[in-house]
Design a protein around this motif. Structure first.
Motif, PDB file in Angstrom:
ATOM      1  N   ARG A   1       0.851  -1.188   0.000  1.00 45.15           N
ATOM      2  CA  ARG A   1       0.000   0.000   0.000  1.00 45.15           C
ATOM      3  C   ARG A   1       0.890   1.243   0.000  1.00 45.15           C
ATOM      4  O   ARG A   1       0.706   2.127  -0.810  1.00 45.15           O
ATOM      5  N   GLU A   2       1.852   1.289   0.902  1.00 46.11           N
ATOM      6  CA  GLU A   2       2.825   2.384   0.953  1.00 46.11           C
ATOM      7  C   GLU A   2       4.212   1.789   0.751  1.00 46.11           C
ATOM      8  O   GLU A   2       4.633   0.949   1.536  1.00 46.11           O
ATOM      9  N   LEU A   3       4.915   2.239  -0.287  1.00 44.01           N
ATOM     10  CA  LEU A   3       6.222   1.676  -0.605  1.00 44.01           C
ATOM     11  C   LEU A   3       7.260   2.781  -0.698  1.00 44.01           C
ATOM     12  O   LEU A   3       7.046   3.784  -1.382  1.00 44.01           O
ATOM     13  N   VAL A   4       8.376   2.580  -0.009  1.00 44.16           N
ATOM     14  CA  VAL A   4       9.518   3.487  -0.087  1.00 44.16           C
ATOM     15  C   VAL A   4      10.716   2.662  -0.551  1.00 44.16           C
ATOM     16  O   VAL A   4      11.070   1.665   0.075  1.00 44.16           O
ATOM     17  N   ILE A   5      11.306   3.077  -1.678  1.00 44.77           N
ATOM     18  CA  ILE A   5      12.487   2.405  -2.213  1.00 44.77           C
ATOM     19  C   ILE A   5      13.659   3.363  -2.009  1.00 44.77           C
ATOM     20  O   ILE A   5      13.703   4.431  -2.618  1.00 44.77           O
ATOM     21  N   LEU A   6      14.583   2.975  -1.150  1.00 43.31           N
ATOM     22  CA  LEU A   6      15.713   3.833  -0.811  1.00 43.31           C
ATOM     23  C   LEU A   6      16.808   3.747  -1.861  1.00 43.31           C
ATOM     24  O   LEU A   6      16.842   2.818  -2.669  1.00 43.31           O
ATOM     25  N   LYS A   7      17.735   4.708  -1.830  1.00 43.37           N
ATOM     26  CA  LYS A   7      18.755   4.816  -2.880  1.00 43.37           C
ATOM     27  C   LYS A   7      19.666   3.600  -2.959  1.00 43.37           C
ATOM     28  O   LYS A   7      20.204   3.310  -4.013  1.00 43.37           O
TER      29      LYS A   7
END
Length: 130
Positions: A73-79
């Motif tokens: 639902r909420e996705l954060v893809i870090l560097k």
């Protein structure tokens, strides 16, 4: 999503290598290697972690390597993340420098595609009489 006051947080350390599916009702932090599908409420993946399999979570914060599809639902893809697989999301954040090889699709679009692929019940097939 309402948080529970008695919710727990499970940690899989960098020294762990797991082969098999993981299902957790709790939040999960993975630093080790997982070969299998992961299903949990909230996932945090460390930079050293490698996941080979599908990930399904309400929220996910990925910093390591994922070889498989991701649905969140909420996705954060870090560097530092390296993603090889399709990504299905409601809300998406990608830091500059992250590597993703795959397709992005909003989860609403995925649901519409699945509905379109289903045969329509009650509609007769057209046939040509000889």
């Amino acid at each position: 999503m309402a948080s529970k006051s008695n919710s727990t947080f499970s940690v899989l350390g960098s020294d762990l290598a797991i082969k098999g599916d993981i299902k957790a009702s709790a939040d999960l932090h993975i630093d080790g290697a997982v070969e299998g599908d992961i299903s949990c409420a909230s996932l945090v993946q460390g930079e050293t972690s490698v996941v080979t399999g599908a990930i399904k979570a309400e929220s996910a914060r990925l910093a390591g390597t994922v070889n498989g599809s991701i649905t969140a639902r909420e996705l954060v893809i870090l560097k530092s993340a390296k993603i090889n697989g399709d990504v299905y999301y409601d809300a998406l954040t990608i830091e500059q420098g992250a590597q993703v090889e795959g397709r992005f699709a909003h989860r609403d679009a995925k649901a519409k595609q699945a509905a379109a692929a289903q045969p329509q019940v009650g509609k007769p097939d057209l046939q040509v009489a000889n």
